[in-house]
Scaffold this motif. Structure first.
Motif, short mmCIF file in Angstrom:
data_model
loop_
_atom_site.label_atom_id
_atom_site.label_comp_id
_atom_site.label_asym_id
_atom_site.label_seq_id
_atom_site.Cartn_x
_atom_site.Cartn_y
_atom_site.Cartn_z
N GLN A 90 0.82 -1.21 0.00
CA GLN A 90 0.00 0.00 0.00
C GLN A 90 0.85 1.27 0.00
O GLN A 90 0.32 2.36 0.11
N GLY A 91 2.15 1.10 -0.09
CA GLY A 91 3.04 2.26 -0.05
C GLY A 91 3.19 2.84 1.34
O GLY A 91 3.57 4.01 1.49
N LEU A 92 2.90 2.03 2.36
CA LEU A 92 2.99 2.49 3.74
C LEU A 92 4.30 2.05 4.38
O LEU A 92 4.86 1.01 4.03
N ILE A 93 4.77 2.84 5.32
CA ILE A 93 5.95 2.49 6.11
C ILE A 93 5.48 1.96 7.46
O ILE A 93 4.66 2.59 8.13
N LEU A 94 5.99 0.81 7.84
CA LEU A 94 5.61 0.20 9.12
C LEU A 94 6.89 -0.09 9.90
O LEU A 94 7.59 -1.05 9.62
N LYS A 95 7.19 0.78 10.85
CA LYS A 95 8.34 0.60 11.72
C LYS A 95 7.87 0.02 13.05
O LYS A 95 6.88 0.48 13.62
N GLY A 96 8.57 -0.97 13.55
CA GLY A 96 8.23 -1.54 14.84
C GLY A 96 8.26 -0.47 15.92
O GLY A 96 9.12 0.42 15.91
N PHE A 129 -2.95 7.05 11.55
CA PHE A 129 -2.33 5.73 11.39
C PHE A 129 -0.97 5.77 10.70
O PHE A 129 0.04 5.32 11.28
N PRO A 130 -0.86 6.26 9.46
CA PRO A 130 0.44 6.21 8.79
C PRO A 130 1.55 6.97 9.53
O PRO A 130 2.67 6.43 9.68
N PRO A 131 1.30 8.21 10.04
CA PRO A 131 2.38 8.90 10.76
C PRO A 131 2.81 8.17 12.03
O PRO A 131 4.00 8.15 12.36
#
Length: 226
Positions: A90-96, A129-131
Motif C-alpha cells: 500500500q506504499g505504507l511504512i511500518l516501523k516496529g 495511522f500512517p504517521p
C-alpha cells in the motif's frame, strides 16, 4: 453502546497501535466507499502486556522486557514481518514500535469524529495511522492527537473534555464487555452480531453487504491496487 449492536450495516473495531489495523484501514475504507455505506467505526484498545508481555526498545535494542518468552518474541517478529508485507503493497511504512503505547486517546478520537463530523473518518484515520507507524506521533499526548484532528479538518474544541469525560466512559465501558462478546483483537468486524477478525474477511463482508448473491467467496487477503 453495545459491542455487537449498531444501526450501521457493519461495525469496524481498530486500535492505532496495531500493525494489522494499519493495513486494514485503507481496504476497509475502500469497501465502505465502493458500497456507498457508512460503517460504525469504533476503538478497541488492546491490553498487549496481558497476553504478550511488555518490552521497551532504545535505538533498536531491547532495554526492558517482562513476561516475554522466546516463543512470544518469535511470534511478534513474524507478525510484524507479515503486516509489513501488506503495508509495503500500500506504499505504507511500518516501523516496529519502541514501546507498548497507551493508544486510548487516539482511539477515543475515533468516537469523537463519529459524533462530531462522521464524514471525516477517512481523513482522521489517514492523519493518525500512517504517521504513527512512521514513528512521527506521540499518541499519548492529547495535543498531538488534537493536531491530527485539525489536520483532518475536524474541530478539536471540547475534545479534551470528551477524552476525560464521556468519551473515556464509552471507551472503558466497551472495553469491559469485549471478551464476553468474543472481541479479542483488531481489526474486528461485526455484521448482524457475528464477529469476524482480520482483514482477510473483507471479500466475505463485501459479499454479505452486497446481498449474498452467488457462492460466498473464500477467506483471503486482497491485494490493494495502489
Amino acid at each position: 453502546m453495545h459491542p455487537l449492536k449498531s444501526n450501521a450495516p457493519l461495525i469496524v473495531y481498530l486500535d492505532v497501535k496495531s500493525p494489522y489495523a494499519l493495513v486494514a484501514v485503507r481496504p476497509t475504507l475502500a469497501l465502505e466507499s465502493e458500497l456507498g455505506l457508512a460503517f460504525d467505526w469504533r476503538p478497541l484498545t488492546l491490553d498487549i502486556p496481558s497476553f504478550l508481555g511488555s518490552a521497551e526498545k532504545r535505538d533498536g535494542k531491547v532495554v526492558q522486557s517482562s513476561g516475554r518468552s522466546e516463543r512470544i518474541w518469535r511470534a511478534i517478529r513474524y507478525s510484524y514481518h507479515d503486516a509489513r508485507r501488506y503495508a509495503e503493497r500500500q506504499g505504507l511504512i511500518l516501523k516496529g514500535t519502541e514501546k507498548i503505547w497507551d493508544s486510548s486517546i487516539a482511539n477515543i478520537a475515533i468516537l469523537w469524529v463519529m459524533e462530531t463530523d462522521r464524514s471525516k473518518i477517512p481523513d482522521y484515520l489517514n492523519a493518525v495511522f500512517p504517521p504513527f507507524w512512521r514513528r512521527e506521533l506521540d499518541i499519548e499526548d492529547i495535543a498531538v492527537v488534537e493536531e491530527c484532528l485539525c489536520s483532518a479538518g475536524i474541530s478539536s474544541t471540547g475534545f479534551q473534555t470528551f477524552v476525560t469525560g464521556r468519551g473515556r466512559q464509552i471507551h472503558d465501558s466497551l472495553h469491559g464487555l469485549f471478551h464476553d462478546c468474543g472481541l479479542y483483537g483488531v481489526p474486528s468486524y461485526v455484521i448482524d452480531g457475528q464477529v469476524l477478525r482480520g482483514r482477510e474477511h473483507i471479500p466475505y463482508l463485501r459479499w454479505r453487504l452486497s446481498g449474498s448473491m452467488g457462492d460466498a467467496p473464500d477467506i483471503a487477503y486482497e491485494l490493494p491496487a495502489c
